[in-house]
Every structure is written in structure tokens, then in C-alpha cells.
Scaffold this motif. Structure first.
Motif, PDB file in Angstrom:
ATOM      1  N   VAL A 196      54.110  48.333  45.256  1.00  0.00           N
ATOM      2  CA  VAL A 196      53.522  47.451  45.736  1.00  0.00           C
ATOM      3  C   VAL A 196      53.146  46.071  44.882  1.00  0.00           C
ATOM      4  O   VAL A 196      52.361  46.874  43.665  1.00  0.00           O
ATOM      5  N   LEU A 197      52.827  45.205  45.333  1.00  0.00           N
ATOM      6  CA  LEU A 197      51.803  44.239  45.087  1.00  0.00           C
ATOM      7  C   LEU A 197      50.350  43.567  45.709  1.00  0.00           C
ATOM      8  O   LEU A 197      50.039  42.926  46.676  1.00  0.00           O
ATOM      9  N   PHE A 198      49.097  44.046  44.666  1.00  0.00           N
ATOM     10  CA  PHE A 198      48.193  43.597  44.728  1.00  0.00           C
ATOM     11  C   PHE A 198      47.635  42.304  44.956  1.00  0.00           C
ATOM     12  O   PHE A 198      48.438  41.808  43.578  1.00  0.00           O
ATOM     13  N   VAL A 199      47.447  41.697  45.748  1.00  0.00           N
ATOM     14  CA  VAL A 199      47.246  39.653  45.732  1.00  0.00           C
ATOM     15  C   VAL A 199      45.594  39.772  46.297  1.00  0.00           C
ATOM     16  O   VAL A 199      45.479  40.401  47.814  1.00  0.00           O
ATOM     17  N   GLY A 200      44.501  38.998  45.122  1.00  0.00           N
ATOM     18  CA  GLY A 200      43.427  38.333  45.897  1.00  0.00           C
ATOM     19  C   GLY A 200      42.351  38.148  44.595  1.00  0.00           C
ATOM     20  O   GLY A 200      43.010  37.686  43.773  1.00  0.00           O
ATOM     21  N   ASP A 201      41.586  37.849  45.705  1.00  0.00           N
ATOM     22  CA  ASP A 201      40.431  37.080  44.669  1.00  0.00           C
ATOM     23  C   ASP A 201      39.600  37.689  43.381  1.00  0.00           C
ATOM     24  O   ASP A 201      39.898  39.470  43.344  1.00  0.00           O
ATOM     25  N   SER A 202      37.843  37.637  43.684  1.00  0.00           N
ATOM     26  CA  SER A 202      37.333  38.238  42.818  1.00  0.00           C
ATOM     27  C   SER A 202      36.768  39.876  43.554  1.00  0.00           C
ATOM     28  O   SER A 202      36.716  40.558  42.448  1.00  0.00           O
ATOM     29  N   MET A 203      37.708  39.245  44.957  1.00  0.00           N
ATOM     30  CA  MET A 203      37.297  41.334  45.806  1.00  0.00           C
ATOM     31  C   MET A 203      38.443  41.853  45.225  1.00  0.00           C
ATOM     32  O   MET A 203      37.712  43.706  45.231  1.00  0.00           O
ATOM     33  N   THR A 204      39.868  41.052  45.119  1.00  0.00           N
ATOM     34  CA  THR A 204      40.555  42.900  44.505  1.00  0.00           C
ATOM     35  C   THR A 204      40.341  42.595  42.722  1.00  0.00           C
ATOM     36  O   THR A 204      40.458  43.718  42.598  1.00  0.00           O
ATOM     37  N   ILE A 205      40.612  41.818  41.915  1.00  0.00           N
ATOM     38  CA  ILE A 205      40.438  42.121  41.119  1.00  0.00           C
ATOM     39  C   ILE A 205      39.217  43.021  40.322  1.00  0.00           C
ATOM     40  O   ILE A 205      39.365  43.575  39.339  1.00  0.00           O
TER      41      ILE A 205
END
Length: 235
Positions: free
Chosen positions: A3-12
Motif C-alpha cells: 500500500v502507498l498512501f498518496v496525499g497532501d497536508s490532510m494525509t501527511i
């Protein structure tokens, strides 16, 4: 499953937070199996954003037992489809990711590109990821408008239009070998689910994780129905 989580500030996420990535790890541990056996979390980054430093340099997760191998991601404060499209191919190839959970677009629509330009970057992103792994599967979360949408009608309309285009594009590009599925929009209230109009509180983190978990379970038999379960802060 890698699994790779990809995101912006809501994810980091920010220093001192759990993040929805942590909530997803808890969910997979309860319903799918142990990290390192049933699945892996992959990616080149593992930090949180430190507002005082103005950089993603914090390891101060709210749960100190959140294991290092589960903290990996490809997420960044102020990064969107525009920024991730040039990066994702190399990351997928190097880390052998096969399942992408993607939450992007708010920063694009808020600061960089309109719905059409953002969609072009979605296509670039997906093409690069698939070149690196032709059998890649992905769950794509719609943009969750932040509090700005309450007083900026144009921004709100662009978010709505982009989300419609994202669903259509996923259907157009999805194949049996490489499925691309939209996640259901979470039941989201900025007053309840964010601490500043954008970034998730504990309830928001659970809602984001639940949206992805629903698709993983329904479409691919991964895990089970999402339930918050016990977490260190009781949220």
C-alpha cells in the motif's frame, strides 16, 4: 498487498496527530492481518509536518506504538496532483507499490489549477504509475472542500466539477488488470471533522480511513467493514 498512501497536508498530518494513515493501519491490523505478513505499507517518506519548523521533519506521532514500517507514505504539505505526477512513477517502481490510496486535489484547485488542468495531472499521475506497475490498483478520494467553499462559490463549483470529472475518468481508464475506483465522499462537516476548516480531527481521520476501507473491502475483499475500535486517545 503493498500500500502507498498518496496525499497532501490532510494525509501527511501534523506533529502530534495520529493521521488517517494510522487509523487505516489499525483497521487493517484488525480486519486483514499483521503488517509484514498480510500487507506492507511503502513509500519514501515517514514524517509529519512540523509547523514550527515549516518543514516535514517531525516523527512525533500521537501513538508512539505506530510502527515505523507503517508510517511510510508519499504525502506532502502543499502538494497536489501537480506535484505528485512527476514523482509517482519512480516511487511505485522503487517501492513496488501495487495498491494506491490517493487523496489529492484540494491544493490544486485552491492555488494552482482549475478542474480541467487538475484532471490533466490526474491522467499524468495514473499513466506514470501504471508504466511502473501495469497491474496497479488505486482508490481515488474525491476532493473534500474545506471551509473556503462556504464563501467562495467559484471554488466550491470547481471542487464539485472536478469530483464529477474524477469519477468519469476513473471509469474510463479502469481495466480488469488495473482497476481505478473512486471512494465514496465521506460525511464531512468542517466544524466537526477539522480543527481549522481543512485538517482533520480524530473524527475526520476516521472518516477518511473509512472511505478508503469501504472500497478495499467491497471491491477487493481486503479487510472488513470499518469500525474505529480502541485507539490511544479514545477517539
Amino acid at each position: 498487498m503493498r500500500v502507498l498512501f498518496v496525499g497532501d497536508s490532510m494525509t501527511i498530518g501534523g506533529a502530534g496527530e495520529h493521521t488517517w494513515r494510522h487509523r487505516m493501519w489499525r483497521h487493517l491490523e484488525r480486519t486483514h492481518g499483521p503488517l509484514g505478513e498480510a500487507y506492507e505499507v511503502v513509500g519514501p517518506r515517514d514524517t509529519l509536518y512540523d509547523a514550527a519548523a515549516g518543514a516535514p521533519v517531525s516523527h512525533d506521532y500521537a501513538d508512539p506504538d505506530f510502527p515505523a514500517p507503517a508510517r511510510r507514505h508519499l504525502a506532502g504539505w502543499g502538494e497536489g496532483w501537480l506535484h505528485m505526477a512527476p514523482l509517482v512513477g519512480d516511487v511505485v517502481r522503487e517501492h513496488r507499490a501495487d495498491t494506491l490510496l490517493v487523496s489529492l486535489g484540494l491544493i490544486d484547485l485552491g492555488f494552482y489549477t482549475g478542474a480541467d488542468g487538475t484532471l490533466e495531472n490526474v491522467r499524468r499521475f495514473l499513466a506514470a504509475a501504471r508504466r511502473a506497475e501495469p497491474r496497479l490498483r488505486a482508490v481515488l478520494l474525491p476532493v473534500i472542500p474545506n471551509i473556503r467553499a462556504r464563501h467562495d462559490a467559484f471554488f466550491a463549483a470547481e471542487c464539485e466539477r472536478f469530483n464529477e470529472l474524477l469519477v468519469k475518468t476513473a471509469a474510463e481508464l479502469s481495466t480488469s488488470a488495473s482497476p481505478l475506483l473512486p471512494a465514496p465522499p465521506p460525511d464531512w462537516d468542517p466544524d466537526r471533522d477539522t480543527h481549522d476548516g481543512t485538517h482533520p480531527t480524530a473524527s475526520g481521520e476516521h472518516r477518511l480511513a473509512a472511505a478508503f476501507a469501504a472500497v478495499l473491502h467491497r471491491a477487493w475483499g481486503v479487510g472488513g467493514p470499518y469500525a474505529p475500535g480502541p485507539v490511544p486517545d479514545g477517539a
